[in-house]
Design a protein around this motif. Structure first.
Motif, PDB file in Angstrom:
ATOM      1  N   PRO A 139     -48.062  78.938 -50.021  1.00  0.00           N
ATOM      2  CA  PRO A 139     -47.996  79.782 -48.755  1.00  0.00           C
ATOM      3  C   PRO A 139     -49.298  79.581 -47.933  1.00  0.00           C
ATOM      4  O   PRO A 139     -50.310  79.491 -48.334  1.00  0.00           O
ATOM      5  CB  PRO A 139     -48.155  81.186 -49.646  1.00  0.00           C
ATOM      6  CG  PRO A 139     -47.709  80.941 -50.896  1.00  0.00           C
ATOM      7  CD  PRO A 139     -47.786  79.440 -51.295  1.00  0.00           C
ATOM      8  N   GLY A 140     -48.928  79.535 -46.744  1.00  0.00           N
ATOM      9  CA  GLY A 140     -50.080  79.519 -45.770  1.00  0.00           C
ATOM     10  C   GLY A 140     -50.523  78.166 -45.570  1.00  0.00           C
ATOM     11  O   GLY A 140     -51.428  77.805 -44.810  1.00  0.00           O
ATOM     12  N   LYS A 141     -49.927  77.249 -46.273  1.00  0.00           N
ATOM     13  CA  LYS A 141     -50.369  75.712 -46.228  1.00  0.00           C
ATOM     14  C   LYS A 141     -49.399  74.893 -45.876  1.00  0.00           C
ATOM     15  O   LYS A 141     -48.031  75.157 -45.488  1.00  0.00           O
ATOM     16  CB  LYS A 141     -50.946  75.279 -47.549  1.00  0.00           C
ATOM     17  CG  LYS A 141     -52.049  76.083 -48.176  1.00  0.00           C
ATOM     18  CD  LYS A 141     -52.855  75.340 -49.393  1.00  0.00           C
ATOM     19  CE  LYS A 141     -53.805  76.256 -49.912  1.00  0.00           C
ATOM     20  NZ  LYS A 141     -54.454  75.717 -51.193  1.00  0.00           N
ATOM     21  N   GLY A 142     -49.790  73.654 -45.362  1.00  0.00           N
ATOM     22  CA  GLY A 142     -48.923  72.526 -44.962  1.00  0.00           C
ATOM     23  C   GLY A 142     -48.132  71.899 -45.870  1.00  0.00           C
ATOM     24  O   GLY A 142     -48.243  72.234 -47.281  1.00  0.00           O
ATOM     25  N   LEU A 143     -47.166  71.013 -45.519  1.00  0.00           N
ATOM     26  CA  LEU A 143     -46.242  70.193 -46.643  1.00  0.00           C
ATOM     27  C   LEU A 143     -47.316  69.301 -47.223  1.00  0.00           C
ATOM     28  O   LEU A 143     -47.909  68.498 -46.476  1.00  0.00           O
ATOM     29  CB  LEU A 143     -45.087  69.694 -45.716  1.00  0.00           C
ATOM     30  CG  LEU A 143     -43.721  69.483 -46.595  1.00  0.00           C
ATOM     31  CD1 LEU A 143     -43.276  70.622 -47.165  1.00  0.00           C
ATOM     32  CD2 LEU A 143     -42.914  68.730 -45.939  1.00  0.00           C
ATOM     33  N   GLU A 144     -47.093  69.327 -48.547  1.00  0.00           N
ATOM     34  CA  GLU A 144     -47.966  68.026 -49.184  1.00  0.00           C
ATOM     35  C   GLU A 144     -47.118  67.347 -50.157  1.00  0.00           C
ATOM     36  O   GLU A 144     -46.286  67.595 -50.930  1.00  0.00           O
ATOM     37  CB  GLU A 144     -48.926  69.077 -50.280  1.00  0.00           C
ATOM     38  CG  GLU A 144     -49.659  68.205 -51.254  1.00  0.00           C
ATOM     39  CD  GLU A 144     -50.497  68.746 -52.468  1.00  0.00           C
ATOM     40  OE1 GLU A 144     -51.471  68.235 -52.764  1.00  0.00           O
ATOM     41  OE2 GLU A 144     -50.302  69.939 -52.736  1.00  0.00           O
ATOM     42  N   TRP A 145     -47.314  65.869 -49.890  1.00  0.00           N
ATOM     43  CA  TRP A 145     -46.580  65.060 -50.708  1.00  0.00           C
ATOM     44  C   TRP A 145     -47.222  65.031 -51.920  1.00  0.00           C
ATOM     45  O   TRP A 145     -48.253  65.043 -52.486  1.00  0.00           O
ATOM     46  CB  TRP A 145     -46.846  63.721 -50.190  1.00  0.00           C
ATOM     47  CG  TRP A 145     -46.349  62.466 -50.829  1.00  0.00           C
ATOM     48  CD1 TRP A 145     -44.914  62.010 -50.868  1.00  0.00           C
ATOM     49  CD2 TRP A 145     -46.964  61.765 -51.878  1.00  0.00           C
ATOM     50  NE1 TRP A 145     -44.802  61.118 -51.894  1.00  0.00           N
ATOM     51  CE2 TRP A 145     -46.154  60.793 -52.335  1.00  0.00           C
ATOM     52  CE3 TRP A 145     -48.315  61.625 -52.361  1.00  0.00           C
ATOM     53  CZ2 TRP A 145     -46.367  59.688 -53.330  1.00  0.00           C
ATOM     54  CZ3 TRP A 145     -48.840  60.577 -53.250  1.00  0.00           C
ATOM     55  CH2 TRP A 145     -47.909  59.726 -53.663  1.00  0.00           C
ATOM     56  N   VAL A 146     -46.174  65.004 -53.190  1.00  0.00           N
ATOM     57  CA  VAL A 146     -46.481  65.042 -54.563  1.00  0.00           C
ATOM     58  C   VAL A 146     -46.335  63.738 -55.253  1.00  0.00           C
ATOM     59  O   VAL A 146     -47.225  63.402 -55.917  1.00  0.00           O
ATOM     60  CB  VAL A 146     -45.754  66.075 -55.196  1.00  0.00           C
ATOM     61  CG1 VAL A 146     -45.950  66.192 -56.720  1.00  0.00           C
ATOM     62  CG2 VAL A 146     -45.754  67.571 -54.558  1.00  0.00           C
ATOM     63  N   SER A 147     -45.060  63.275 -55.002  1.00  0.00           N
ATOM     64  CA  SER A 147     -44.789  62.106 -55.838  1.00  0.00           C
ATOM     65  C   SER A 147     -43.737  61.411 -54.997  1.00  0.00           C
ATOM     66  O   SER A 147     -42.769  61.622 -54.323  1.00  0.00           O
ATOM     67  CB  SER A 147     -44.195  62.686 -57.257  1.00  0.00           C
ATOM     68  OG  SER A 147     -43.884  61.461 -58.126  1.00  0.00           O
ATOM     69  N   GLU A 148     -43.577  60.078 -55.549  1.00  0.00           N
ATOM     70  CA  GLU A 148     -42.478  59.199 -55.071  1.00  0.00           C
ATOM     71  C   GLU A 148     -41.903  58.141 -55.992  1.00  0.00           C
ATOM     72  O   GLU A 148     -42.591  57.622 -56.779  1.00  0.00           O
ATOM     73  CB  GLU A 148     -42.842  58.268 -53.826  1.00  0.00           C
ATOM     74  CG  GLU A 148     -41.785  57.481 -53.046  1.00  0.00           C
ATOM     75  CD  GLU A 148     -42.370  56.956 -51.716  1.00  0.00           C
ATOM     76  OE1 GLU A 148     -43.448  57.317 -51.276  1.00  0.00           O
ATOM     77  OE2 GLU A 148     -41.621  56.228 -51.259  1.00  0.00           O
TER      78      GLU A 148
END
Length: 112
Positions: free
Chosen positions: A41-50
């Motif tokens: 909430p209130g934050k940008g999109l964050e890459w987690v894993s690939e």
């Protein structure tokens, strides 16, 4: 049409585990690298894993390395994210992503 449908989210206590799934259709699943991203909430999109198209190579953002495991089943067109030792900071909507496409997301809430 590319479709990605995530599931498996929920409410869990700190230290708990969840396994997210993403069922894909509309493209040749086994030819694409896939990733998980999240948005708190209130934050940008964050890459987690690939994970690469064969499932041979994986990568993680430092904050989840050692706790999360990404995997895939090309026979089932399904991507997974096993999340262990969850922390409140892991609370977010989790999306699977293929290229520019992503699903509707699944909510993960870590709280006591």
């Amino acid at each position: 049409e590319v479709q990605l449908v995530e599931s498996g989210g929920g409410l869990v206590q700190p230290g708990g585990s969840l396994r997210l799934s993403c069922v894909a259709s509309g493209f040749v699943f086994s030819r694409w690298s896939l990733s998980w991203v999240r948005q708190a909430p209130g934050k940008g999109l964050e890459w987690v894993s690939e994970i690469d198209h064969l499932g041979a190579t994986t990568s993680y953002t430092p904050s989840v390395r050692g706790r999360f495991t990404i995997s895939r089943d090309n026979g089932k067109n399904t991507l997974y994210l096993q999340m262990n030792n969850l922390k409140p900071d892991d609370s977010a909507v989790y999306y699977c992503r293929c290229g520019d496409s992503r699903g509707q997301g699944t909510q993960v809430t870590v709280s006591s």
